[in-house]
Write a protein that holds these residues in place. Structure first.
Motif, PDB file in Angstrom:
ATOM      1  N   SER A 163      -9.616  77.576  58.496  1.00 11.70           N
ATOM      2  CA  SER A 163     -10.073  77.848  56.654  1.00 11.70           C
ATOM      3  C   SER A 163      -8.785  78.358  56.149  1.00 11.70           C
ATOM      4  O   SER A 163      -8.754  78.623  54.996  1.00 11.70           O
ATOM      5  N   ASP A 164      -8.032  78.927  56.883  1.00  9.73           N
ATOM      6  CA  ASP A 164      -6.773  79.664  56.550  1.00  9.73           C
ATOM      7  C   ASP A 164      -5.867  78.699  55.675  1.00  9.73           C
ATOM      8  O   ASP A 164      -5.536  77.908  56.598  1.00  9.73           O
ATOM      9  N   THR A 165      -5.371  78.828  54.594  1.00 10.77           N
ATOM     10  CA  THR A 165      -4.380  78.036  53.878  1.00 10.77           C
ATOM     11  C   THR A 165      -3.044  78.558  53.973  1.00 10.77           C
ATOM     12  O   THR A 165      -1.883  78.132  53.961  1.00 10.77           O
ATOM     13  N   SER A 166      -2.797  79.734  55.081  1.00  7.77           N
ATOM     14  CA  SER A 166      -1.478  80.185  55.262  1.00  7.77           C
ATOM     15  C   SER A 166      -0.792  79.118  56.054  1.00  7.77           C
ATOM     16  O   SER A 166      -1.255  78.529  57.150  1.00  7.77           O
ATOM     17  N   PRO A 167       0.615  79.060  56.097  1.00 11.24           N
ATOM     18  CA  PRO A 167       1.595  78.103  56.803  1.00 11.24           C
ATOM     19  C   PRO A 167       1.354  78.385  58.177  1.00 11.24           C
ATOM     20  O   PRO A 167       1.491  79.748  58.457  1.00 11.24           O
ATOM     21  N   VAL A 168       1.335  77.576  59.122  1.00 11.16           N
ATOM     22  CA  VAL A 168       1.583  77.659  60.485  1.00 11.16           C
ATOM     23  C   VAL A 168       2.868  77.369  60.947  1.00 11.16           C
ATOM     24  O   VAL A 168       3.526  76.478  60.797  1.00 11.16           O
ATOM     25  N   SER A 169       3.456  78.514  61.816  1.00 11.23           N
ATOM     26  CA  SER A 169       4.741  78.238  62.412  1.00 11.23           C
ATOM     27  C   SER A 169       4.694  77.902  63.826  1.00 11.23           C
ATOM     28  O   SER A 169       3.931  77.830  64.429  1.00 11.23           O
ATOM     29  N   ALA A 170       6.054  77.669  64.155  1.00 12.04           N
ATOM     30  CA  ALA A 170       6.281  77.511  65.661  1.00 12.04           C
ATOM     31  C   ALA A 170       5.671  76.035  66.143  1.00 12.04           C
ATOM     32  O   ALA A 170       5.200  76.270  67.327  1.00 12.04           O
TER      33      ALA A 170
END
Length: 597
Positions: free
Chosen positions: A440-447
């Protein structure tokens, strides 16, 4: 009396092609009840008959009625043909819900019979054991454990009864069929979950959380002296080695002694490398997760696979199963806490995981109780065949080849991410007891990494109703992106090892290998040459590096140079119009970011 004579002659005529038997008169014959309450059809027939589904259900009802304070019956599922799959719950406390079973202070054993319903020994042995509990002969058992007993898992295959279902098995007179009503082998379904029968078992395991899972089969293959063979993933190949060591060091010696004391011959779960030359050695089997015991190893569910020897008489096999279950119950009551601690310790996921193995070139050596045989040239087959002679032969150093050589080992991601469109995979993961979270988090996902299919090959024939696929992959770094609405599967969870085997496309029993992602192999948008040729000309003019790559491919690949379709397809693949999902495994991998020193 006349009916018994007819039945015996039928058995002899059906089994007349099988090798001669070594005589057996074990102490466990004393377990048979010839009359009285709850005498089983197996016992009434002199150890030759196993009842039909209808008669089995009637016996279950009589069993419950005889001891309703300690026995209950529940339907755990229904076959595609509409037959109920029954499970008997036995508890000293008379409380039968999953919550009560898990909290009553006793370990729980799940006994499963008839996953291959021609191999039905466990049903008749389990009924004898439960009967002895119900009538007071074995009051001690429920002071030690709770029992979950599935007398027939493959209920539809069970009713495809015939005297001629298994040519290399001695009894019962009529036996069920190997596969279910849809011709699927239930003991190949623990990962893909296509069958209601196996889904029912997984539900039972997740709900009741048994401390030991016993799956009763009958083996095929060569002749030898052992009547009850059984095994589990050995510790050297196990992904839950602490559990495997307890099964090896604590359970196996106890069960072996119990069987030996009753004059059965327990042996290892092995197969023959060359069925026409026994002396060439044995194959030490390591089950993959499509099988009950392979699945149990990854899911941290202690699992023992019993394989009674098909050439031994049905009576001997059923009695051996009774004694085996008695020994396993006793071992569980003694070593319960140690086993439970090992289960907890193994509910972690390593940084690397072995996905596939093959047989070692160099064997180990074991002592083995074999049967003498001779070889002869067969005019029918046109090759050398084997005839077993029914006489003991002892091997002091028989080669055994284990699947010790690692074929593929991968780094385990911290998490997998599934697109919202693959909710059917999410449902299967959830059924497997794997925790899945919706992002539900709109923060970008890395790696993040993506697996791209480099080349692939489909099986030429279906296997278990699926066209399986093998592929090679390259892995690409993905730009940081938000994954709101996607599904996240963390590998740092109790069934993280199983999740990795299901979601990593290189695993032989992954959803990918079973064909759940076959739509990525099709392109559904197309290009016309009248549009592509001018676009490609302009694209190459504006991108000198790409133009050089195209020229080089033309020079070095003469097949490519002479194939207009291949040339245009290559150019199309470099345009932004090309299908971005083609040959792209849609599940993304997330790895820990390595800290630079």
């Amino acid at each position: 009396m006349f009916a018994n004579v007819i039945m015996l002659s039928t058995v002899l005529s059906v089994n007349g092609h099988l090798p001669p038997l070594m005589p057996w008169q074990g102490k466990s014959l004393q377990l048979i009840q010839n009359s009285g309450p709850l005498t089983t059809d197996f016992e009434l027939s002199g150890g030759e008959v196993s009842p039909s589904y209808e008669d089995t259900i009637k016996f279950v009802d009589r069993l419950i009625a005889a001891n309703p304070t300690q026995f209950a019956s529940i339907d755990i599922g229904q076959s595609n043909a509409g037959r109920n799959i029954k499970m008997i719950v036995a508890s000293e406390s008379g409380q039968f819900s999953a919550n009560m079973i898990k909290s009553n202070g006793k370990p729980t054993i799940l006994i499963q019979a008839g996953i291959h319903s021609g191999e039905i020994d466990g049903k008749d042995a389990g009924f004898m054991l439960l009967r002895d509990i119900a009538t007071g002969k074995r009051r001690d058992i429920l002071t030690k454990v709770n029992i979950l007993f599935i007398p027939i898992l493959n209920v539809d295959g069970h009713e495809r009864r015939s005297k001629f279902n298994r040519i290399n098995q001695r009894g019962p007179v009529e036996m069920g069929f190997r596969t279910n009503g849809n011709n699927l082998n239930l003991n190949r379904d623990y990962t893909k979950l296509d069958t209601p029968e196996v889904m029912s078992v997984i539900n039972v395991i997740n709900e009741f959380k048994p401390d030991l899972y016993v799956d009763v089969h009958v083996t095929d293959g060569a002749d030898y002296q052992y009547d009850v063979t059984y095994g589990f993933t050995p510790s050297f190949a196990s992904e839950s080695p602490k559990i495997a060591k307890i099964l090896e060091d604590k359970f196996q010696p106890h069960i072996h002694k119990t069987l030996t004391d009753s004059e059965h011959v327990p042996g290892p779960l092995v197969f023959v490398m060359d069925k026409r030359e026994f002396k060439s050695g044995l194959a030490g089997w390591i089950a993959g997760p499509r099988f009950s015991n392979g699945w149990g190893d990854l899911a941290t569910v202690p699992t023992i696979l019993v394989e009674n020897h098909s050439l031994k008489p049905y009576k001997q096999r059923v009695l051996g199963t009774y004694v085996f279950l008695d020994g396993a119950i006793d071992a569980l009551s003694i070593h319960y806490q140690t086993l439970k601690s090992a289960v907890v310790a193994e509910q972690t996921t390593p940084s690397e995981l072995v996905l596939d193995r093959k047989y070692s070139q160099e064997p180990d050596f074991i002592k083995f109780k074999g049967i003498k045989y001779k070889k002869f040239n067969s005019a029918l087959s046109g090759q050398t065949e084997v005839k077993y002679l029914g006489e003991a032969e002892y091997y002091e150093n028989l080669p055994i080849f284990w699947r010790k050589e690692i074929v593929n080992k991968v780094k385990v991601p911290t998490a997998f991410y599934l697109p919202p469109a693959y909710s059917q995979i999410v449902n299967k993961l959830t059924l497997q007891g794997i925790v899945v979270e919706k992002v539900s988090d709109t923060s970008p996902v890395s790696a993040l990494k993506r697996a791209d299919v480099e080349n692939f090959e489909f099986d030429k024939m279906p296997f278990e109703g699926r066209f399986r696929v093998k592929a090679n992959f390259s892995y690409q770094d993905i730009e940081v992106k938000p994954l709101n609405g996607w599904y996240r599967v963390a590998t740092d969870q109790a069934r993280g090892k199983l999740a990795t085997h299901l979601l990593h496309p290189e695993a032989p029993d992954s959803f990918f290998a079973w064909g759940d992602f076959n739509t990525i192999f099709q392109r559904t948008e197309y290009v016309e040459n009248y549009a592509l040729v001018p676009y490609a000309r302009s694209m190459l003019k504006d991108n000198p590096k790409l133009a050089l790559e195209f020229d080089k491919k033309l020079r070095e690949d003469k097949v490519f140079e002479s194939d207009p379709k291949a040339r245009l397809n290559w150019l199309y693949s470099k345009t932004p119009f090309y299908d971005a999902g083609y040959l792209k495994y849609p599940v993304l991998f997330q790895y820990k970011i390595e800290q630079k020193k």
